[in-house]
Design a protein around this motif. Structure first.
Motif, PDB file in Angstrom:
ATOM      1  N   VAL A 267      28.099 -51.864 -38.925  1.00  0.00           N
ATOM      2  CA  VAL A 267      27.946 -50.746 -37.990  1.00  0.00           C
ATOM      3  C   VAL A 267      28.804 -49.551 -38.426  1.00  0.00           C
ATOM      4  O   VAL A 267      28.471 -48.396 -38.150  1.00  0.00           O
ATOM      5  N   GLN A 268      29.886 -49.821 -39.127  1.00  0.00           N
ATOM      6  CA  GLN A 268      30.761 -48.743 -39.595  1.00  0.00           C
ATOM      7  C   GLN A 268      30.261 -48.115 -40.899  1.00  0.00           C
ATOM      8  O   GLN A 268      30.854 -47.153 -41.402  1.00  0.00           O
ATOM      9  N   ALA A 269      29.169 -48.627 -41.443  1.00  0.00           N
ATOM     10  CA  ALA A 269      28.702 -48.209 -42.766  1.00  0.00           C
ATOM     11  C   ALA A 269      28.050 -46.839 -42.742  1.00  0.00           C
ATOM     12  O   ALA A 269      27.787 -46.252 -41.687  1.00  0.00           O
ATOM     13  N   ALA A 270      27.772 -46.360 -43.943  1.00  0.00           N
ATOM     14  CA  ALA A 270      26.967 -45.155 -44.166  1.00  0.00           C
ATOM     15  C   ALA A 270      27.540 -43.920 -43.494  1.00  0.00           C
ATOM     16  O   ALA A 270      26.811 -43.063 -43.013  1.00  0.00           O
ATOM     17  N   GLY A 271      28.859 -43.840 -43.438  1.00  0.00           N
ATOM     18  CA  GLY A 271      29.496 -42.657 -42.891  1.00  0.00           C
ATOM     19  C   GLY A 271      29.699 -42.666 -41.398  1.00  0.00           C
ATOM     20  O   GLY A 271      30.230 -41.696 -40.829  1.00  0.00           O
ATOM     21  N   ASN A 272      29.295 -43.749 -40.706  1.00  0.00           N
ATOM     22  CA  ASN A 272      29.507 -43.800 -39.259  1.00  0.00           C
ATOM     23  C   ASN A 272      30.985 -43.775 -38.896  1.00  0.00           C
ATOM     24  O   ASN A 272      31.334 -43.448 -37.763  1.00  0.00           O
ATOM     25  N   ILE A 273      31.847 -44.148 -39.863  1.00  0.00           N
ATOM     26  CA  ILE A 273      33.281 -44.184 -39.593  1.00  0.00           C
ATOM     27  C   ILE A 273      33.988 -42.933 -40.111  1.00  0.00           C
ATOM     28  O   ILE A 273      35.214 -42.787 -39.968  1.00  0.00           O
ATOM     29  N   ALA A 274      33.250 -42.005 -40.681  1.00  0.00           N
ATOM     30  CA  ALA A 274      33.856 -40.826 -41.313  1.00  0.00           C
ATOM     31  C   ALA A 274      34.684 -39.994 -40.339  1.00  0.00           C
ATOM     32  O   ALA A 274      35.690 -39.388 -40.727  1.00  0.00           O
ATOM     33  N   ALA A 275      34.279 -39.970 -39.075  1.00  0.00           N
ATOM     34  CA  ALA A 275      34.992 -39.165 -38.087  1.00  0.00           C
ATOM     35  C   ALA A 275      36.423 -39.642 -37.876  1.00  0.00           C
ATOM     36  O   ALA A 275      37.247 -38.900 -37.340  1.00  0.00           O
ATOM     37  N   GLY A 372      24.181 -59.733 -49.471  1.00  0.00           N
ATOM     38  CA  GLY A 372      24.949 -58.611 -48.964  1.00  0.00           C
ATOM     39  C   GLY A 372      26.058 -58.209 -49.931  1.00  0.00           C
ATOM     40  O   GLY A 372      26.173 -58.741 -51.034  1.00  0.00           O
ATOM     41  N   ALA A 373      26.860 -57.262 -49.504  1.00  0.00           N
ATOM     42  CA  ALA A 373      27.981 -56.795 -50.331  1.00  0.00           C
ATOM     43  C   ALA A 373      29.160 -56.481 -49.435  1.00  0.00           C
ATOM     44  O   ALA A 373      28.999 -56.147 -48.255  1.00  0.00           O
ATOM     45  N   LEU A 374      30.363 -56.597 -49.984  1.00  0.00           N
ATOM     46  CA  LEU A 374      31.576 -56.254 -49.258  1.00  0.00           C
ATOM     47  C   LEU A 374      32.075 -54.922 -49.812  1.00  0.00           C
ATOM     48  O   LEU A 374      32.316 -54.784 -51.014  1.00  0.00           O
ATOM     49  N   VAL A 375      32.210 -53.931 -48.925  1.00  0.00           N
ATOM     50  CA  VAL A 375      32.606 -52.600 -49.372  1.00  0.00           C
ATOM     51  C   VAL A 375      33.888 -52.159 -48.673  1.00  0.00           C
ATOM     52  O   VAL A 375      34.271 -52.691 -47.621  1.00  0.00           O
ATOM     53  N   GLN A 376      34.532 -51.174 -49.266  1.00  0.00           N
ATOM     54  CA  GLN A 376      35.734 -50.584 -48.704  1.00  0.00           C
ATOM     55  C   GLN A 376      35.518 -49.084 -48.547  1.00  0.00           C
ATOM     56  O   GLN A 376      34.958 -48.434 -49.426  1.00  0.00           O
ATOM     57  N   TRP A 377      35.956 -48.556 -47.419  1.00  0.00           N
ATOM     58  CA  TRP A 377      35.842 -47.121 -47.151  1.00  0.00           C
ATOM     59  C   TRP A 377      37.167 -46.437 -47.499  1.00  0.00           C
ATOM     60  O   TRP A 377      38.222 -46.823 -47.012  1.00  0.00           O
ATOM     61  N   ARG A 378      37.086 -45.438 -48.359  1.00  0.00           N
ATOM     62  CA  ARG A 378      38.279 -44.671 -48.713  1.00  0.00           C
ATOM     63  C   ARG A 378      37.861 -43.282 -49.187  1.00  0.00           C
ATOM     64  O   ARG A 378      36.903 -43.130 -49.942  1.00  0.00           O
ATOM     65  N   ASP A 379      38.586 -42.289 -48.716  1.00  0.00           N
ATOM     66  CA  ASP A 379      38.338 -40.893 -49.113  1.00  0.00           C
ATOM     67  C   ASP A 379      36.883 -40.481 -48.913  1.00  0.00           C
ATOM     68  O   ASP A 379      36.278 -39.792 -49.741  1.00  0.00           O
ATOM     69  N   GLY A 380      36.314 -40.944 -47.802  1.00  0.00           N
ATOM     70  CA  GLY A 380      34.970 -40.497 -47.440  1.00  0.00           C
ATOM     71  C   GLY A 380      33.823 -41.154 -48.153  1.00  0.00           C
ATOM     72  O   GLY A 380      32.687 -40.658 -48.100  1.00  0.00           O
ATOM     73  N   LYS A 381      34.058 -42.300 -48.813  1.00  0.00           N
ATOM     74  CA  LYS A 381      32.940 -42.966 -49.471  1.00  0.00           C
ATOM     75  C   LYS A 381      33.178 -44.466 -49.562  1.00  0.00           C
ATOM     76  O   LYS A 381      34.300 -44.947 -49.410  1.00  0.00           O
ATOM     77  N   GLU A 382      32.079 -45.178 -49.801  1.00  0.00           N
ATOM     78  CA  GLU A 382      32.125 -46.628 -49.958  1.00  0.00           C
ATOM     79  C   GLU A 382      32.205 -47.008 -51.435  1.00  0.00           C
ATOM     80  O   GLU A 382      31.501 -46.430 -52.262  1.00  0.00           O
ATOM     81  N   THR A 383      33.046 -47.995 -51.736  1.00  0.00           N
ATOM     82  CA  THR A 383      33.055 -48.619 -53.044  1.00  0.00           C
ATOM     83  C   THR A 383      33.078 -50.131 -52.830  1.00  0.00           C
ATOM     84  O   THR A 383      33.416 -50.613 -51.737  1.00  0.00           O
ATOM     85  N   LEU A 384      32.656 -50.881 -53.826  1.00  0.00           N
ATOM     86  CA  LEU A 384      32.690 -52.334 -53.702  1.00  0.00           C
ATOM     87  C   LEU A 384      34.135 -52.788 -53.549  1.00  0.00           C
ATOM     88  O   LEU A 384      35.018 -52.354 -54.290  1.00  0.00           O
ATOM     89  N   ALA A 385      34.382 -53.648 -52.570  1.00  0.00           N
ATOM     90  CA  ALA A 385      35.745 -54.131 -52.302  1.00  0.00           C
ATOM     91  C   ALA A 385      36.200 -55.058 -53.404  1.00  0.00           C
ATOM     92  O   ALA A 385      35.409 -55.846 -53.946  1.00  0.00           O
ATOM     93  N   GLN A 386      37.467 -54.989 -53.723  1.00  0.00           N
ATOM     94  CA  GLN A 386      38.051 -55.834 -54.774  1.00  0.00           C
ATOM     95  C   GLN A 386      38.774 -57.028 -54.135  1.00  0.00           C
ATOM     96  O   GLN A 386      39.340 -56.919 -53.085  1.00  0.00           O
TER      97      GLN A 386
END
Length: 386
Positions: A267-275, A372-386
């Protein structure tokens, strides 16, 4: 021709090849259907939120579905001159309205198949009606119980708990032992995760749930819960909230002094958490689709979507895209675009699975499953989580 256009052309060719394989695997074009053939115009109803609190799910699915329709028509996938039409019905976040709009769609004899509500409460309310009226319906999102309940109900988005295990694996890998859970108990998917699935997954990995804090969909202030979490100082917080709540909760958690790991949901994906700004940096969550995914079909979908809309696709767009291609493959498999022909075609395709925007989709009965994939949000974008 630009690189995006070339990638999209590759996607179209790949889909056509899949279609040839599916047809060969299923035998003659009319096998299993009612023998009605494929009509020149196929009308598909999308009965989902276009306005309201979770309109982002319905609007995103519309964009993905429209991209798929464009590709289906351009390829002549269903035969020369066959066109697909999408009729939209707005459920506006209301269960009663969802039932009303579904009734309207099913009452239109020109509607051959439906893309059903994305909210579990709405989907569960209409699923029995789908079975009684015998109108094949493909749901996106709607990850709770009571949705895939008869031969005419299908789900193209895997239930969140089916790919949430990777979150607990990630926390285990990072050394987390004590976990707090903050969850929206009104939202069925989050209630299932917060009360049952996450505790079971944690126990299986030797982790302790030290705190479980339920809230309601109407909850807008999380200061009290944030203070409780900060005082408990767990190694990680599992945050199961809808998008607007998450923005507020992240800010209040930081204000309360909590600075350990936080994991969330798609639910937080695709920029929904950007605010949430910098308060969201480091947030980890699983997704059925992300532009960070590097599988060939996912990359191709992202390129095609960007070419058409000049923006990045959301997981909801991937849902709509894969749901529409699921339907197109079903019609191709049965050679029959009647309601019964599409139902039988959907069941046939589900047995084989297919590759789409979300990667390789398999099915348990009529219910989709993916890695699916596990991603991390940082600096306004998603990257694959390490």
């Amino acid at each position: 021709m630009g690189s995006a256009a070339r990638t999209r052309r590759t996607l179209l060719a790949g889909l056509a090849a899949c279609a040839v394989f599916a047809t060969a695997a299923c035998g003659s074009s009319a096998e299993g259907g009612s023998g009605g053939g494929i009509q020149s115009t196929i009308k598909i109803a999308q009965v989902q939120d276009q306005t309201g609190a979770i309109a982002y799910a319905g609007l995103g699915a519309s964009e993905g579905a429209e991209l798929a329709i464009e590709e289906i028509d351009e390829q002549g996938f269903l035969g020369p001159g066959v066109k697909v039409e999408l009729a939209k019905y707005d459920t506006a976040g209301e269960i009663e309205r969802a039932s009303s709009e579904m009734t309207k769609a099913m009452g239109d004899r020109d509607v051959d198949v439906i893309i059903g509500p994305a909210a579990t409460q709405q989907a569960a309310a209409v699923a029995p009606l789908v079975g009684r009226q015998k109108v094949p319906t493909v749901f996106t999102q709607a990850g709770g119980d009571g949705v895939v309940v008869n031969d005419y109900t299908f789900r193209a988005t895997p239930p969140m708990e089916s790919y949430y295990e990777q979150v607990l694996d990630h926390l285990k890998q990072k050394g987390a032992t004590n976990i707090s859970v903050l969850y929206n108990a009104t939202f069925p998917t989050f209630a299932l995760l917060g009360e049952d699935a996450v505790p079971e997954m944690a126990k299986a990995r030797g982790m302790n749930i030290v705190q479980s804090l339920p809230v309601q969909t109407t909850t807008q202030d999380f200061a009290g819960q944030s203070q409780q979490i900060a005082q408990k100082r767990p190694d990680a917080l599992v945050m199961l909230l809808i998008a607007p709540q998450s923005v507020t909760a992240l800010r209040q958690l930081k204000d309360a002094g909590y600075d350990n790991r936080i994991v969330a949901t798609s639910v937080q994906a695709a920029g929904n958490i950007a605010a949430a700004g910098a308060d969201a940096d480091g947030l980890v969550y699983p997704v059925p689709f992300s532009t960070a995914m590097d599988g060939e079909s996912s990359v191709a979908f992202t390129a095609a979507f960007r070419e058409k809309y000049r923006k990045d696709p959301t997981p909801y767009a991937a849902d709509g895209y894969d749901a529409m291609w699921f339907i197109a493959r079903a019609i191709k498999a049965s050679g029959d675009s009647s309601r019964e022909g599409i139902r039988q075609g959907l069941a046939t395709v589900a047995k084989e699975g297919f590759t789409g925007a979300m990667g390789k989709l398999t099915f348990e009965g009529n219910d989709a499953r993916i890695d699916g994939a596990l991603v991390q949000w940082r600096d306004g974008k998603e990257t694959l989580a390490q």
